[in-house]
Design a protein around this motif. Structure first.
Motif, PDB file in Angstrom:
ATOM      1  N   GLU A   6       0.850  -1.195   0.000  1.00  0.00           N
ATOM      2  CA  GLU A   6       0.000   0.000   0.000  1.00  0.00           C
ATOM      3  C   GLU A   6       0.883   1.242   0.000  1.00  0.00           C
ATOM      4  O   GLU A   6       2.068   1.169   0.348  1.00  0.00           O
ATOM      5  N   LEU A   7       0.328   2.384  -0.376  1.00  0.00           N
ATOM      6  CA  LEU A   7       1.131   3.606  -0.431  1.00  0.00           C
ATOM      7  C   LEU A   7       1.433   4.120   0.962  1.00  0.00           C
ATOM      8  O   LEU A   7       0.618   3.998   1.879  1.00  0.00           O
ATOM      9  N   SER A  16      -3.524   5.655   0.922  1.00  0.00           N
ATOM     10  CA  SER A  16      -4.066   5.144  -0.346  1.00  0.00           C
ATOM     11  C   SER A  16      -5.550   4.789  -0.232  1.00  0.00           C
ATOM     12  O   SER A  16      -5.937   3.892   0.515  1.00  0.00           O
ATOM     13  N   SER A  19      -6.226   1.161  -1.155  1.00  0.00           N
ATOM     14  CA  SER A  19      -5.660   0.208  -0.198  1.00  0.00           C
ATOM     15  C   SER A  19      -6.482   0.154   1.086  1.00  0.00           C
ATOM     16  O   SER A  19      -6.550  -0.891   1.738  1.00  0.00           O
ATOM     17  N   VAL A  40       4.785   6.393  -3.754  1.00  0.00           N
ATOM     18  CA  VAL A  40       3.961   6.374  -4.972  1.00  0.00           C
ATOM     19  C   VAL A  40       4.795   6.322  -6.259  1.00  0.00           C
ATOM     20  O   VAL A  40       4.376   5.727  -7.256  1.00  0.00           O
ATOM     21  N   LYS A  43       8.185   2.521  -8.450  1.00  0.00           N
ATOM     22  CA  LYS A  43       7.560   1.423  -9.199  1.00  0.00           C
ATOM     23  C   LYS A  43       8.394   0.141  -9.145  1.00  0.00           C
ATOM     24  O   LYS A  43       7.871  -0.947  -9.362  1.00  0.00           O
ATOM     25  N   GLN A  51       2.517  -4.574 -12.850  1.00  0.00           N
ATOM     26  CA  GLN A  51       1.743  -3.350 -13.101  1.00  0.00           C
ATOM     27  C   GLN A  51       2.212  -2.291 -12.085  1.00  0.00           C
ATOM     28  O   GLN A  51       3.155  -2.540 -11.323  1.00  0.00           O
ATOM     29  N   THR A  52       1.557  -1.127 -12.051  1.00  0.00           N
ATOM     30  CA  THR A  52       2.161   0.013 -11.333  1.00  0.00           C
ATOM     31  C   THR A  52       1.332   0.570 -10.176  1.00  0.00           C
ATOM     32  O   THR A  52       1.622   1.653  -9.680  1.00  0.00           O
ATOM     33  N   LYS A  53       0.271  -0.131  -9.807  1.00  0.00           N
ATOM     34  CA  LYS A  53      -0.598   0.451  -8.770  1.00  0.00           C
ATOM     35  C   LYS A  53      -0.772  -0.463  -7.565  1.00  0.00           C
ATOM     36  O   LYS A  53      -0.598  -1.674  -7.664  1.00  0.00           O
ATOM     37  N   CYS A  65      -3.901  -8.003  -8.012  1.00  0.00           N
ATOM     38  CA  CYS A  65      -3.878  -6.540  -8.096  1.00  0.00           C
ATOM     39  C   CYS A  65      -5.309  -6.053  -8.288  1.00  0.00           C
ATOM     40  O   CYS A  65      -6.147  -6.796  -8.784  1.00  0.00           O
ATOM     41  N   ASP A  66      -5.553  -4.808  -7.883  1.00  0.00           N
ATOM     42  CA  ASP A  66      -6.843  -4.129  -8.016  1.00  0.00           C
ATOM     43  C   ASP A  66      -7.731  -4.478  -6.811  1.00  0.00           C
ATOM     44  O   ASP A  66      -7.990  -5.658  -6.546  1.00  0.00           O
ATOM     45  N   GLN A 132       0.499  13.258 -12.813  1.00  0.00           N
ATOM     46  CA  GLN A 132      -0.574  12.300 -13.060  1.00  0.00           C
ATOM     47  C   GLN A 132      -1.949  12.994 -13.056  1.00  0.00           C
ATOM     48  O   GLN A 132      -2.743  12.836 -13.984  1.00  0.00           O
TER      49      GLN A 132
END
Ligand code: GSH
Length: 236
Positions: A6-7, A16, A19, A40, A43, A51-53, A65-66, A132
């Motif tokens: 998580e961020l 986040s 998250s 954040v 990466k 992926q990046t999130k 993810c997601d 962003q």
């Protein structure tokens, strides 16, 4: 043991929005997890996920993810634990609420509190986030900020059906919280952690509901200090 990425911002602030949905879902299921903070713009730290999130959950050799996919995974993988959706129809409706929140609520709040977020992160993350958000909204942050009062009023109106639901029951899930509660909670928790702006008045039904959510699972939400608390502490 499950792992969650998580961020985290300066002073390990966990801000986040997505998250927080996953954190609450893990607590709802009564699952232990190790949380890994990620900056954040870092990466490299999450390259393993392809992926990046965040959020990202790792369970043995599986990487999910997601936040929505993670909720579905937890529901399928741990069917004997308290349900996040309350059955197939509940899952469909929760998915609708997830889409609605992502399209109507997140963009109505997140860009307008971005200056507050920039204060919570280091310089490389500030550059990343500014680029962003300005790319997505095609406007400088300064212009988004100038529209903030109007955006917050509009958000208040969009949340009217949620208020109405809370007259019927203490949680969106009814007598007990469900994943729908965590979807909206994540967004409002993000606002609480990064900003002193009041998204709803203290006498708003949403305020009581939010307070109930903060108290769940030993107060995991409340234990992340609000921006206001951190500011007051710094001023002392
Ligand atoms: N649809 C995704 C969205 C994930 C997302 O946008 N996460 C944000 C943090 S709240 C992120 O990782 N941002 C970093 C970036 O975009 O570089 C979900 O529900 O998990």
């Amino acid at each position: 043991m499950l792992e969650l990425w998580e961020l985290a911002g300066r002073d390990d602030v966990r801000f986040s929005t997505f998250s927080w949905r996953t954190r609450m879902a893990l607590c709802h299921k009564g699952l232990n997890f190790n949380a890994h903070p990620v900056a954040v713009s870092d990466k490299q730290a999450i390259a393993f996920s392809g992926q990046t999130k965040v959020p990202i959950v790792k369970a043995s050799d599986r990487v999910i993810c997601d936040s929505w996919e993670i909720a579905v995974f937890l529901e399928r993988e741990f069917p004997d634990r308290p349900s996040l959706f309350g059955g197939a129809a509940g899952e469909q409706l929760a998915y609708f609420f997830n889409l609605w929140t992502d399209r109507e609520i997140v963009p109505g709040l997140v860009p307008y509190l971005m200056f507050d977020v920039l204060d919570c992160v280091d310089e490389p993350d500030q550059r990343h986030l500014r680029g962003q958000i300005e790319g997505i909204f095609n406007k400088p942050l300064e212009e988004l900020y100038s529209e903030r009062e109007k955006a917050l009023q509009l958000l208040g109106k969009k949340l009217a059906p949620v208020r109405k639901m809370l007259v019927r029951a203490p949680f969106l899930g009814g007598v007990a919280p469900a994943y729908a509660d965590y979807i909206l909670f994540g967004t409002l928790q993000w606002a609480r952690v990064v900003s002193e702006v009041q998204v709803f008045a203290p006498d708003d039904a949403l305020s009581d509901w939010f307070s109930r959510l903060l108290d769940l699972y030993g107060g995991v939400g409340r234990s992340e200090r609000a921006r206001g608390e951190r500011n007051r502490e710094a001023a002392e």
